[in-house]
Design a protein around this motif. Structure first.
Motif, PDB file in Angstrom:
ATOM      1  N   GLU A  76       2.845   8.206   1.515  1.00 54.76           N
ATOM      2  CA  GLU A  76       2.409   8.786   0.391  1.00 54.76           C
ATOM      3  C   GLU A  76       3.576   8.655  -0.782  1.00 54.76           C
ATOM      4  N   SER A  77       2.852   8.120  -1.858  1.00 53.08           N
ATOM      5  CA  SER A  77       3.739   8.238  -3.073  1.00 53.08           C
ATOM      6  C   SER A  77       3.138   8.459  -4.329  1.00 53.08           C
ATOM      7  N   ARG A 105      -0.669   8.693  -3.952  1.00 58.01           N
ATOM      8  CA  ARG A 105      -1.459   7.601  -3.484  1.00 58.01           C
ATOM      9  C   ARG A 105      -1.140   7.217  -1.994  1.00 58.01           C
ATOM     10  N   CYS A 108      -0.087   4.754   0.783  1.00 61.38           N
ATOM     11  CA  CYS A 108       0.574   3.242   0.826  1.00 61.38           C
ATOM     12  C   CYS A 108       0.857   2.996   2.416  1.00 61.38           C
ATOM     13  N   TYR A 109       0.943   1.616   2.356  1.00 59.89           N
ATOM     14  CA  TYR A 109       1.185   0.990   3.650  1.00 59.89           C
ATOM     15  C   TYR A 109       2.155  -0.032   3.516  1.00 59.89           C
ATOM     16  N   ILE A 110       3.176   0.163   4.409  1.00 56.01           N
ATOM     17  CA  ILE A 110       4.236  -0.682   4.719  1.00 56.01           C
ATOM     18  C   ILE A 110       4.339  -1.646   5.692  1.00 56.01           C
ATOM     19  N   LEU A 147       5.184  -3.500   0.118  1.00 54.69           N
ATOM     20  CA  LEU A 147       4.694  -1.848  -0.108  1.00 54.69           C
ATOM     21  C   LEU A 147       3.156  -2.246  -0.789  1.00 54.69           C
ATOM     22  N   TRP A 148       2.103  -1.770  -0.106  1.00 58.69           N
ATOM     23  CA  TRP A 148       0.807  -1.762  -0.638  1.00 58.69           C
ATOM     24  C   TRP A 148       0.265  -0.541  -1.087  1.00 58.69           C
ATOM     25  N   VAL A 149      -0.489  -0.243  -2.076  1.00 59.18           N
ATOM     26  CA  VAL A 149      -0.902   0.969  -2.474  1.00 59.18           C
ATOM     27  C   VAL A 149      -2.680   0.751  -2.415  1.00 59.18           C
ATOM     28  N   TRP A 185      -6.575  -3.017  -1.980  1.00 62.21           N
ATOM     29  CA  TRP A 185      -5.102  -2.790  -2.233  1.00 62.21           C
ATOM     30  C   TRP A 185      -4.488  -3.436  -3.247  1.00 62.21           C
ATOM     31  N   THR A 199       2.485  -3.779  -4.452  1.00 69.18           N
ATOM     32  CA  THR A 199       3.443  -3.551  -5.609  1.00 69.18           C
ATOM     33  C   THR A 199       5.026  -3.878  -5.530  1.00 69.18           C
TER      34      THR A 199
END
Length: 381
Positions: free
Chosen positions: A256-257, A260, A262-264, A273-275, A284, A287
């Motif tokens: 989380e960031s 939101r 997040c998927y790393i 890094l996807w949000v 997605w 970013t």
């Protein structure tokens, strides 16, 4: 002094509420007035509006092939020099525990299964407060996570939270369903939700992550399980990229960031890094994308020959991956590289060594639980 304090109380609240929870907890010793103010639930609510930085990561090893528990927990702070590990953070609890999840300063954990009957604990390590919850009638493989938002839920009398347990069950048609049991502090009891989710994949990594009122679990099938404990709705979210996109098996984690999900992903494409933008549509936004070469140029002493190392790890499929992202929170990625753990900060693109993996237990590479921790003054009593 007492008259001066109360005459300027609004100023004191404005100034003190900007400080971190750790500093405020230490400042309780200044005077009785300061202790009363910092312990006041209305002040705590004001202080929580200032986003607290990640203070560290809990690390607990697990046996890969058995259900036995390892009640040995490490806490690795992000500040200071590397190789600093604390091992007594949760020793105020009445027994050894397995850590399950953490959100807004609270930690959910259970007693080791050697204890009977098992017990659940929700605690705040900063003020060493804890409460005991009844263990529901669940299997050992059930995944439990804490749902707690102090800015949305009342904390005036006590912390108002929910615990969600996810279990799998098999129907007569041989379909695998996930079912949800919910504990609420409002009722003080467990109940089975009418919601279920058809899913045959296993929940992996850090299990439940609470983001913007919803819980998320990463699965081993390029999907993320979502459950909203408020409206009791579940959903399977597709990963940003399908398995067919990769030539080799990627390593990933969720986190989380800024409120939101997040998927790393770390793969031959580099670090991405996807949000999550829309969970119903599995939409997605990418970013950050750093190639392997960029990562190596920024961290040559850590990621020397990263492409070669990642390629060679593919041929050793029975061994843990050479690089493995284990937890993410607010731009900080806890990652294992070979036999060391590091903190990768997306803002600077630099890696800071935390500790050798060998200092974290006898079996630290086999699917450990790694959970980000943020301190808070929230009271449970």
């Amino acid at each position: 002094m007492r008259d001066l304090w109360f005459a300027n109380e609004d100023i004191h609240i404005n100034v003190l509420s900007r400080l971190s929870a750790k500093i405020l907890h230490q400042m309780k010793c200044v005077s009785k007035e300061w202790k009363n103010l910092i312990s006041d639930r209305s002040f705590i609510r004001i202080q929580l509006k200032n986003r607290e930085a990640v203070s560290g990561f809990f690390f607990q090893e697990r046996f890969q092939w058995t259900d036995n528990d390892i009640g040995f927990i490490n806490y690795i702070p992000v500040e200071g020099e590397g190789d600093k590990v604390w091992r007594m953070v949760l020793n105020f609890l009445p027994e050894k525990v397995v850590i399950l999840s953490s959100i807004n300063g609270l930690i959910c954990c259970r007693s080791c299964f050697s204890s009977f009957p098992p017990r659940l604990y929700v605690c705040n390590p900063l003020n060493k407060q804890w409460i005991t919850l009844q263990w529901p009638d669940l299997s050992r493989s059930s995944c439990l996570a804490l749902a707690f938002d102090p800015l949305q839920n009342p904390i005036d009398a006590s912390a108002d939270f929910k615990v969600v347990a996810v279990s799998d069950t098999k129907t007569r048609e041989a379909d695998y369903h996930l079912i949800f049991d919910i504990y609420s502090t409002e009722t003080g009891s467990w109940r089975r939700s009418d919601e279920f989710c058809q899913c045959k994949h296993k929940l992996i990594k850090n299990k439940g992550i609470f983001v913007d009122g919803r819980l998320y679990w990463l699965t081993d099938g390029y999907q993320i399980l979502m459950f909203d404990p408020q409206i009791e709705l579940s959903w399977l979210i597709m990963a940003p990229l399908p398995a067919t996109h990769f030539r080799s098996i990627p390593e990933m984690c969720i986190g989380e960031s800024e409120g939101r999900l997040c998927y790393i992903i770390i793969s031959e494409d580099g670090l991405q890094l996807w949000v999550l933008e829309d969970y119903f549509a599995s939409q997605w936004g990418l970013t950050i994308c750093l190639t392997l070469k960029e990562l190596e140029n920024e961290n040559p002493s850590v990621l020397s020959n990263i492409s070669k190392e990642m390629a060679s790890s593919i041929t050793r499929s029975t061994l843990p991956p050479w690089i493995d992202p284990l937890a993410f929170k607010d731009g900080m990625l806890f990652v294992r590289v070979a036999t060391n753990t590091y903190l990768f900060q997306f803002e600077t693109k630099r890696m800071k060594k935390l500790t050798k993996i060998s200092t974290l237990g006898l079996n630290p590479m086999d699917s450990p639980t790694v959970i980000p921790y943020t301190m808070s003054l929230v009271q449970l009593g």
